[in-house]
Write a protein that holds these residues in place. Sequence first.
Motif, short mmCIF file in Angstrom:
data_model
loop_
_atom_site.label_atom_id
_atom_site.label_comp_id
_atom_site.label_asym_id
_atom_site.label_seq_id
_atom_site.Cartn_x
_atom_site.Cartn_y
_atom_site.Cartn_z
N MET A 92 32.23 -13.92 -41.11
CA MET A 92 31.07 -13.73 -41.97
C MET A 92 29.85 -13.28 -41.16
O MET A 92 29.11 -12.38 -41.56
CB MET A 92 30.73 -15.00 -42.75
N LYS A 93 29.65 -13.90 -40.01
CA LYS A 93 28.52 -13.51 -39.14
C LYS A 93 28.67 -12.06 -38.69
O LYS A 93 27.70 -11.31 -38.65
CB LYS A 93 28.43 -14.44 -37.94
N ARG A 94 29.90 -11.66 -38.35
CA ARG A 94 30.15 -10.27 -37.94
C ARG A 94 29.85 -9.29 -39.09
O ARG A 94 29.26 -8.23 -38.88
CB ARG A 94 31.59 -10.08 -37.47
N ILE A 95 30.28 -9.66 -40.28
CA ILE A 95 30.04 -8.81 -41.45
C ILE A 95 28.54 -8.64 -41.68
O ILE A 95 28.05 -7.51 -41.85
CB ILE A 95 30.70 -9.41 -42.71
N LEU A 96 27.81 -9.74 -41.67
CA LEU A 96 26.36 -9.67 -41.90
C LEU A 96 25.68 -8.84 -40.82
O LEU A 96 24.80 -8.03 -41.11
CB LEU A 96 25.77 -11.09 -41.94
N ARG A 97 26.11 -9.02 -39.57
CA ARG A 97 25.53 -8.25 -38.47
C ARG A 97 25.83 -6.76 -38.65
O ARG A 97 24.95 -5.92 -38.48
CB ARG A 97 26.07 -8.77 -37.14
N LYS A 98 27.06 -6.42 -39.01
CA LYS A 98 27.42 -5.01 -39.23
C LYS A 98 26.58 -4.38 -40.34
O LYS A 98 26.24 -3.21 -40.28
CB LYS A 98 28.90 -4.88 -39.63
N GLN A 99 26.27 -5.18 -41.37
CA GLN A 99 25.52 -4.67 -42.51
C GLN A 99 24.01 -4.71 -42.28
O GLN A 99 23.25 -4.19 -43.09
CB GLN A 99 25.88 -5.47 -43.77
N GLY A 100 23.58 -5.35 -41.21
CA GLY A 100 22.15 -5.45 -40.93
C GLY A 100 21.42 -6.34 -41.91
O GLY A 100 20.26 -6.10 -42.24
N ILE A 101 22.12 -7.37 -42.39
CA ILE A 101 21.53 -8.31 -43.34
C ILE A 101 21.69 -9.72 -42.79
O ILE A 101 22.47 -9.95 -41.86
CB ILE A 101 22.17 -8.19 -44.74
N SER A 102 20.98 -10.67 -43.37
CA SER A 102 21.06 -12.04 -42.85
C SER A 102 21.49 -13.05 -43.90
O SER A 102 21.71 -14.21 -43.58
CB SER A 102 19.71 -12.46 -42.27
N ARG A 103 21.62 -12.61 -45.16
CA ARG A 103 21.97 -13.56 -46.22
C ARG A 103 23.27 -13.14 -46.92
O ARG A 103 23.49 -11.96 -47.20
CB ARG A 103 20.85 -13.63 -47.26
N GLN A 104 24.09 -14.13 -47.21
CA GLN A 104 25.35 -13.86 -47.88
C GLN A 104 25.13 -13.27 -49.27
O GLN A 104 25.91 -12.44 -49.73
CB GLN A 104 26.20 -15.12 -47.98
N VAL A 105 24.06 -13.66 -49.93
CA VAL A 105 23.78 -13.13 -51.27
C VAL A 105 23.60 -11.62 -51.23
O VAL A 105 24.00 -10.91 -52.16
CB VAL A 105 22.58 -13.84 -51.93
N ASP A 106 23.03 -11.10 -50.15
CA ASP A 106 22.87 -9.65 -50.02
C ASP A 106 24.23 -8.97 -49.85
O ASP A 106 24.46 -7.88 -50.38
CB ASP A 106 21.96 -9.32 -48.83
N LEU A 107 25.13 -9.62 -49.13
CA LEU A 107 26.49 -9.09 -49.00
C LEU A 107 27.19 -9.09 -50.36
O LEU A 107 27.84 -8.11 -50.73
CB LEU A 107 27.29 -9.91 -47.98
N VAL A 108 27.04 -10.17 -51.10
CA VAL A 108 27.66 -10.26 -52.42
C VAL A 108 27.16 -9.13 -53.31
O VAL A 108 27.94 -8.47 -54.00
CB VAL A 108 27.40 -11.63 -53.07
#
Length: 122
Positions: A92-108
């Motif tokens: 999850m941390k890798r995914i957020l870092r790749k996307q340049g975001i810090s919150r899971q809600v933004d990934l969702v």
Amino acid sequence: MMVGRSSSRGPLILHISPVGEQQPHCQARRVAALILVLDPATPAPIDPALVAAALGLTTTESELAVALAAGQTVRDMALSTGRTEQTVRWHMKRILRKQGISRQVDLVRRVLMLGGAPDSRG
């Protein structure tokens, strides 16, 4: 944001995300925002391969991102994939870092926006 409707099916959910000029997935010339309209009564399945291609994620990362968007917890994902909770958090941390975001809600939100995108196989 929730929007009411005249039917008895309940409100729709709107996710509005501003779009910068350098969005590769937007083929229009001038896009100001992406708007996702969701009907909570009829959730659509999201293809992890589409998520991987659109967001530049590995197969494992995209599967976890889709699971998160479907409402699974880290514990649920660990149990369903045979991984430890620590490993799922690491992904999850890798995914957020790749996307340049810090919150899971933004990934969702990003994953859910792809739910209405045409399947790359069809």
